[in-house]
Design a protein around this motif. Structure first.
Motif, PDB file in Angstrom:
ATOM      1  N   VAL A 116      50.705  57.897  52.418  1.00 17.72           N
ATOM      2  CA  VAL A 116      49.794  57.228  51.487  1.00 17.72           C
ATOM      3  C   VAL A 116      49.050  56.179  52.304  1.00 17.72           C
ATOM      4  O   VAL A 116      49.578  55.669  53.288  1.00 17.72           O
ATOM      5  CB  VAL A 116      50.591  56.571  50.329  1.00 17.72           C
ATOM      6  CG1 VAL A 116      49.703  55.743  49.432  1.00 17.72           C
ATOM      7  CG2 VAL A 116      51.332  57.619  49.527  1.00 17.72           C
ATOM      8  N   VAL A 117      47.836  55.859  51.914  1.00 22.29           N
ATOM      9  CA  VAL A 117      47.094  54.818  52.628  1.00 22.29           C
ATOM     10  C   VAL A 117      47.019  53.558  51.784  1.00 22.29           C
ATOM     11  O   VAL A 117      47.021  53.612  50.548  1.00 22.29           O
ATOM     12  CB  VAL A 117      45.677  55.282  53.043  1.00 22.29           C
ATOM     13  CG1 VAL A 117      45.749  56.453  53.997  1.00 22.29           C
ATOM     14  CG2 VAL A 117      44.838  55.617  51.849  1.00 22.29           C
ATOM     15  N   ARG A 155      48.611  61.742  42.872  1.00 24.57           N
ATOM     16  CA  ARG A 155      47.601  60.721  43.139  1.00 24.57           C
ATOM     17  C   ARG A 155      48.220  59.340  42.992  1.00 24.57           C
ATOM     18  O   ARG A 155      48.938  59.070  42.035  1.00 24.57           O
ATOM     19  CB  ARG A 155      46.435  60.874  42.168  1.00 24.57           C
ATOM     20  CG  ARG A 155      45.357  59.835  42.342  1.00 24.57           C
ATOM     21  CD  ARG A 155      44.157  60.156  41.490  1.00 24.57           C
ATOM     22  NE  ARG A 155      43.281  59.008  41.364  1.00 24.57           N
ATOM     23  CZ  ARG A 155      42.122  59.031  40.744  1.00 24.57           C
ATOM     24  NH1 ARG A 155      41.698  60.152  40.182  1.00 24.57           N
ATOM     25  NH2 ARG A 155      41.377  57.957  40.666  1.00 24.57           N
ATOM     26  N   VAL A 164      42.244  51.611  46.447  1.00 18.09           N
ATOM     27  CA  VAL A 164      42.466  52.615  47.480  1.00 18.09           C
ATOM     28  C   VAL A 164      43.214  53.774  46.826  1.00 18.09           C
ATOM     29  O   VAL A 164      44.266  53.576  46.225  1.00 18.09           O
ATOM     30  CB  VAL A 164      43.279  52.045  48.665  1.00 18.09           C
ATOM     31  CG1 VAL A 164      43.545  53.128  49.698  1.00 18.09           C
ATOM     32  CG2 VAL A 164      42.556  50.853  49.288  1.00 18.09           C
ATOM     33  N   THR A 165      42.661  54.968  46.933  1.00 19.62           N
ATOM     34  CA  THR A 165      43.231  56.153  46.286  1.00 19.62           C
ATOM     35  C   THR A 165      43.640  57.171  47.339  1.00 19.62           C
ATOM     36  O   THR A 165      42.872  57.468  48.252  1.00 19.62           O
ATOM     37  CB  THR A 165      42.193  56.790  45.332  1.00 19.62           C
ATOM     38  OG1 THR A 165      41.830  55.819  44.347  1.00 19.62           O
ATOM     39  CG2 THR A 165      42.741  58.033  44.659  1.00 19.62           C
ATOM     40  N   THR A 166      44.849  57.703  47.183  1.00 23.01           N
ATOM     41  CA  THR A 166      45.317  58.824  48.004  1.00 23.01           C
ATOM     42  C   THR A 166      45.656  59.956  47.045  1.00 23.01           C
ATOM     43  O   THR A 166      46.429  59.758  46.102  1.00 23.01           O
ATOM     44  CB  THR A 166      46.583  58.462  48.807  1.00 23.01           C
ATOM     45  OG1 THR A 166      46.327  57.291  49.582  1.00 23.01           O
ATOM     46  CG2 THR A 166      46.997  59.609  49.714  1.00 23.01           C
ATOM     47  N   LEU A 182      41.214  54.593  59.623  1.00 23.38           N
ATOM     48  CA  LEU A 182      42.623  54.821  59.298  1.00 23.38           C
ATOM     49  C   LEU A 182      43.467  54.660  60.551  1.00 23.38           C
ATOM     50  O   LEU A 182      43.275  55.385  61.531  1.00 23.38           O
ATOM     51  CB  LEU A 182      42.806  56.217  58.698  1.00 23.38           C
ATOM     52  CG  LEU A 182      44.214  56.587  58.272  1.00 23.38           C
ATOM     53  CD1 LEU A 182      44.745  55.620  57.211  1.00 23.38           C
ATOM     54  CD2 LEU A 182      44.254  58.012  57.732  1.00 23.38           C
ATOM     55  N   ARG A 212      45.108  65.606  52.279  1.00 25.94           N
ATOM     56  CA  ARG A 212      44.867  64.594  51.252  1.00 25.94           C
ATOM     57  C   ARG A 212      43.426  64.127  51.275  1.00 25.94           C
ATOM     58  O   ARG A 212      42.724  64.271  52.272  1.00 25.94           O
ATOM     59  CB  ARG A 212      45.831  63.417  51.407  1.00 25.94           C
ATOM     60  CG  ARG A 212      45.862  62.861  52.737  1.00 25.94           C
ATOM     61  CD  ARG A 212      46.962  61.920  53.101  1.00 25.94           C
ATOM     62  NE  ARG A 212      46.762  61.769  54.533  1.00 25.94           N
ATOM     63  CZ  ARG A 212      47.025  60.731  55.233  1.00 25.94           C
ATOM     64  NH1 ARG A 212      47.581  59.706  54.677  1.00 25.94           N
ATOM     65  NH2 ARG A 212      46.764  60.698  56.500  1.00 25.94           N
ATOM     66  N   THR A 213      43.026  63.588  50.162  1.00 23.70           N
ATOM     67  CA  THR A 213      41.722  62.952  50.041  1.00 23.70           C
ATOM     68  C   THR A 213      41.980  61.468  49.873  1.00 23.70           C
ATOM     69  O   THR A 213      42.828  61.060  49.088  1.00 23.70           O
ATOM     70  CB  THR A 213      40.934  63.496  48.838  1.00 23.70           C
ATOM     71  OG1 THR A 213      40.795  64.912  48.984  1.00 23.70           O
ATOM     72  CG2 THR A 213      39.562  62.867  48.752  1.00 23.70           C
ATOM     73  N   VAL A 214      41.250  60.673  50.626  1.00 19.46           N
ATOM     74  CA  VAL A 214      41.393  59.223  50.587  1.00 19.46           C
ATOM     75  C   VAL A 214      40.063  58.636  50.137  1.00 19.46           C
ATOM     76  O   VAL A 214      39.006  59.065  50.605  1.00 19.46           O
ATOM     77  CB  VAL A 214      41.787  58.676  51.977  1.00 19.46           C
ATOM     78  CG1 VAL A 214      41.794  57.164  51.988  1.00 19.46           C
ATOM     79  CG2 VAL A 214      43.136  59.240  52.402  1.00 19.46           C
ATOM     80  N   THR A 233      48.429  53.865  57.284  1.00 21.59           N
ATOM     81  CA  THR A 233      49.249  54.903  56.666  1.00 21.59           C
ATOM     82  C   THR A 233      50.642  54.341  56.423  1.00 21.59           C
ATOM     83  O   THR A 233      51.212  53.691  57.304  1.00 21.59           O
ATOM     84  CB  THR A 233      49.355  56.122  57.607  1.00 21.59           C
ATOM     85  OG1 THR A 233      48.030  56.580  57.896  1.00 21.59           O
ATOM     86  CG2 THR A 233      50.155  57.238  56.972  1.00 21.59           C
TER      87      THR A 233
END
Length: 189
Positions: free
Chosen positions: A27-28, A52, A67-69, A136, A161-163, A180
């Motif tokens: 996860v970020v 998510r 911030v979305t992961t 990142l 994943r999409t960040v 991360t």
């Protein structure tokens, strides 16, 4: 659950560690949140698959950065929503102010004849598109950047994943610096 941005000398939070284990991958989060910012974690699941994690960073009662992961769901799960910039911006604008939504609602009808104000993910056609980096773990990754008024979202697909990072424009250069995080593993006894 709120978390302080000051992590020095604190043991790993067990609830956060369990969330990371449930997510099943990295996860970020912000690399350097401002002192005093607090983080509120939001989780989204489909059919009991956590896919998510939204980390909302708050200064007092105002969300300043999200911030979305998001990771892919297993093949057998048929419901999946890709992260879309207009949805991320609309979500941020609806939730960042303690005084309620800050985006304008347009009375013009959509293609179905409904006023746009009934569509929670609609933004007027003034979203500017371009590119910009997410940094990142010190490495710049080119992403898609979208701007609406004084707010910006940058998103990129990184592996599985999409960040995405959404913030006010004046904080965005700081907000795109991410690290991360993974669940801490404990040795077997």
């Amino acid at each position: 659950m709120f978390h302080s941005s000051d992590r020095s000398g604190r043991p790993a939070d067990r609830t956060w560690q369990e969330t990371l284990r449930r997510f099943g991958g990295p996860v970020v989060e912000l690399a350097s949140p401002e002192p005093g910012w607090r983080r509120l974690d939001g989780l989204r699941s489909v059919d009991d698959h956590l896919h998510r994690i939204d980390l909302g960073y708050h200064e007092q009662r105002t969300m300043v950065v999200q911030v979305t992961t998001q990771r892919r769901l297993p093949e057998h799960v048929r419901v999946f929503g890709a992260l879309e910039p207009d949805g991320l911006l609309a979500d941020f604008l609806d939730n960042c102010s303690p005084d309620g939504p800050i985006r304008p609602l347009d009375a013009r009808p959509d293609r179905m004849g409904r006023p746009h104000s009934e569509d929670p993910f609609w933004l007027p056609d003034v979203v500017a598109a371009g590119t910009g980096p997410l940094v990142l773990d010190g490495t710049a990754i080119e992403g898609r950047r979208f701007t609406y008024g004084g707010h910006v979202v940058t998103l990129a697909v990184i592996g599985e994943r999409t960040v995405a990072v959404t913030s006010a424009a004046d904080l965005h250069a700081q907000a795109v610096h991410l690290i991360t995080v993974r669940a801490v593993t404990t040795p077997a006894s």
